[in-house]
Design a protein around this motif. Structure first.
Motif, short mmCIF file in Angstrom:
data_model
loop_
_atom_site.label_atom_id
_atom_site.label_comp_id
_atom_site.label_asym_id
_atom_site.label_seq_id
_atom_site.Cartn_x
_atom_site.Cartn_y
_atom_site.Cartn_z
N LEU A 26 0.84 -1.20 0.00
CA LEU A 26 0.00 0.00 0.00
C LEU A 26 0.87 1.25 0.00
O LEU A 26 0.64 2.18 -0.79
CB LEU A 26 -0.95 0.00 1.20
CG LEU A 26 -1.81 1.26 1.37
CD1 LEU A 26 -2.68 1.51 0.14
CD2 LEU A 26 -2.66 1.15 2.63
N LYS A 30 1.01 3.93 -3.12
CA LYS A 30 0.71 5.35 -2.87
C LYS A 30 1.89 6.23 -3.27
O LYS A 30 1.71 7.26 -3.91
CB LYS A 30 0.38 5.58 -1.39
CG LYS A 30 -1.02 5.18 -1.00
CD LYS A 30 -1.26 5.52 0.46
CE LYS A 30 -2.69 5.26 0.86
NZ LYS A 30 -2.93 5.60 2.28
N TRP A 98 0.96 -5.17 -7.47
CA TRP A 98 0.07 -4.02 -7.54
C TRP A 98 0.42 -3.24 -8.80
O TRP A 98 1.51 -3.38 -9.35
CB TRP A 98 0.16 -3.14 -6.29
CG TRP A 98 1.54 -2.72 -5.87
CD1 TRP A 98 2.30 -3.30 -4.90
CD2 TRP A 98 2.33 -1.66 -6.42
NE1 TRP A 98 3.51 -2.66 -4.80
CE2 TRP A 98 3.57 -1.64 -5.72
CE3 TRP A 98 2.14 -0.72 -7.43
CZ2 TRP A 98 4.58 -0.73 -6.00
CZ3 TRP A 98 3.15 0.19 -7.71
CH2 TRP A 98 4.35 0.18 -6.99
N LEU A 144 -4.31 -2.76 -5.66
CA LEU A 144 -3.44 -3.58 -4.81
C LEU A 144 -3.54 -5.06 -5.18
O LEU A 144 -4.45 -5.46 -5.93
CB LEU A 144 -3.82 -3.37 -3.35
CG LEU A 144 -3.54 -1.96 -2.81
CD1 LEU A 144 -4.11 -1.79 -1.41
CD2 LEU A 144 -2.05 -1.67 -2.84
#
Length: 185
Positions: A26, A30, A98, A144
């Protein structure tokens, strides 16, 4: 005051730093998304890299394959796709990887899916839509590991999409889904 454009080489260096800084998918997605937004603000870099014709040029183009960095293993891939009007993909996931999608030019609709189980308003296990959104010029979205989605070019013309796969997808097990039949492969 003069400003310098953010280059693809600087972007790749920043992506490597993100992989060095954390193993959290994650946080990685990001961080890469934030850097891709900056890259997409630099006009002309994609055309210079690809030497695209004014029309057509459909397909996928390799921009950078990095064998040393990535998630879940080495091999992150920066690529571009030139999508035809109304080009649609089957709903799919990216396995243990991802992916960050950035729209350089045009617009794509991203539709999200998930599995529904008895007790959630269905009699048998089935895949269904959970929502959608449109990405316009300069907009970035990430998916993801395990998330299911579909992309559709909604521009009416070609769409230029930049994508960073945390690991080149031909190296991970992933699935395509058929919501009408409730199947995956």
């Amino acid at each position: 005051m003069t400003t310098t454009a953010y280059t693809v080489d600087e972007f790749i260096g920043d992506v490597r730093e993100i992989f060095d800084a954390t193993q959290d998918p994650l946080a990685q997605a990001k961080g890469v998304s934030e850097k891709m937004e900056v890259l997409l603000q630099t006009p002309g870099w994609l055309e210079e890299r690809l030497e695209l014709p004014d029309e057509g040029g459909y397909g996928r183009y390799d921009l950078h394959l990095d064998e040393d960095y990535g998630h879940p293993g080495g091999g992150f891939w920066l690529m571009a796709s030139v999508q035809k009007p109304d080009q649609d993909n089957l709903p799919h996931d990216h396995g243990a990887a991802w992916v960050v999608y950035g729209v350089y030019e045009g617009a794509i609709k991203q539709t999200k899916f998930r599995w529904f189980y008895p007790g959630e308003g269905v009699d048998s296990v089935q895949i269904g839509e959970t929502g959608d959104f449109v990405q316009d010029d300069g907009k970035v979205a990430f998916f993801l590991p395990g998330e299911i989605h579909n992309t559709l070019n909604v521009t009416g013309d070609r769409a230029l999409v930049v994508r960073l796969e945390s690991q080149k997808l031909d190296r991970v097990v992933r699935y395509q889904y058929n919501p009408e039949k409730g199947r995956s492969r």
